[in-house]
Write a protein that holds these residues in place. Sequence first.
Motif: not given
Length: 362
Positions: A148-161
Amino acid sequence: MGRVTTPTHDQVLRAPKVLLHDHLDGGLRPQTVLELAADCGHPLPADDADSLGRWFAEAADSGSLVRYLETFDHTVAVMQTAAALSRVARECVEDLAADGVVYAEVRYAPEQHVGGGLTLDEVVGAVQEGFDAGVAAAGGSIVVRQLLTAMRHQARSMEIAELAVAWRDRGVAGFDIAGAEAGYPPTRHLDAFEYLQRENFHFTIHAGEAFGLPSIWQALQWCGADRLGHGVRIVDDITVDDDGNAKLGRLAAYVRDKRIPLEMCPASNVQTGAVTSIAEHPIGLLTRLRFRVTVNTDNRLMSGTSMTDEMCSLVEAFGYGLEDLRWFTINAMKSSFLPFDERLEIIDGVVKPGYAALLGEA
């Protein structure tokens, strides 16, 4: 690596292959894009499969990043329903199995597929359903896991993690961040990486593709990446003298000494201008220096490529033999995010016997 047995295209096709870096939204069949676009009313730049396939290749090959990224606008647009996601995922597995891939980790960004009203959880479920159907259709000849990839220019990485960890025993093997490197360092997502480390979970980071050594250094030394997506710019920390002797800088030495896997994607790197040609790709030097090199496709539709094509291009450019291709393949399987015993099972039960049979033909 001993004697060089130059493989034929057919032998490379039949060789067991392992793929760690492949984007789901970069590998659709042109015909499928056409049919899904018709279903959802999305306009396309061509109206038959051959023309559309050519458009994707030409746009990706244009040297323009804007045109390259435009190709993904079309694939992502037609992947907004559960049925579409499942179909694309199933066909992905079927295509990889037909190409001799025995293990694959396929990545995509769930956050890009919620435009039609799906939840993030439903997106992952739909993809998993497709993967399961593809594996069944291939008679179990391939093992597939999601990244599962999070986009580095967005702010959803914790949610995707958190989403990745929630699915860890149901088909998701790891986490990734992707997108423009310059201006969006991986350290912006430090909380997500620290969470993943606390959860004993695997992750890779796109680093050292378009941007240089600082991106790789941050991915490893700040974020703790298990693998480097591309990592091609590690070559900037290696000096080669006129006699061909290589001197490794501190970071390059660390990457080699720690056996940090490099997810190299030769055809894609040529397209995006990271390198000028396959023959000049740093994969040759990095292989000679025995870095943990793996060979990958990145975006099969945009690059008009496959694992067989990637390996054949390396055979042509560097004179690699079956022994070298086996080395790349075992490197990749060792570097996968499967549990150790399952990795070993595929290496000893599938990869080694597969190459032994091919070498026996020589």
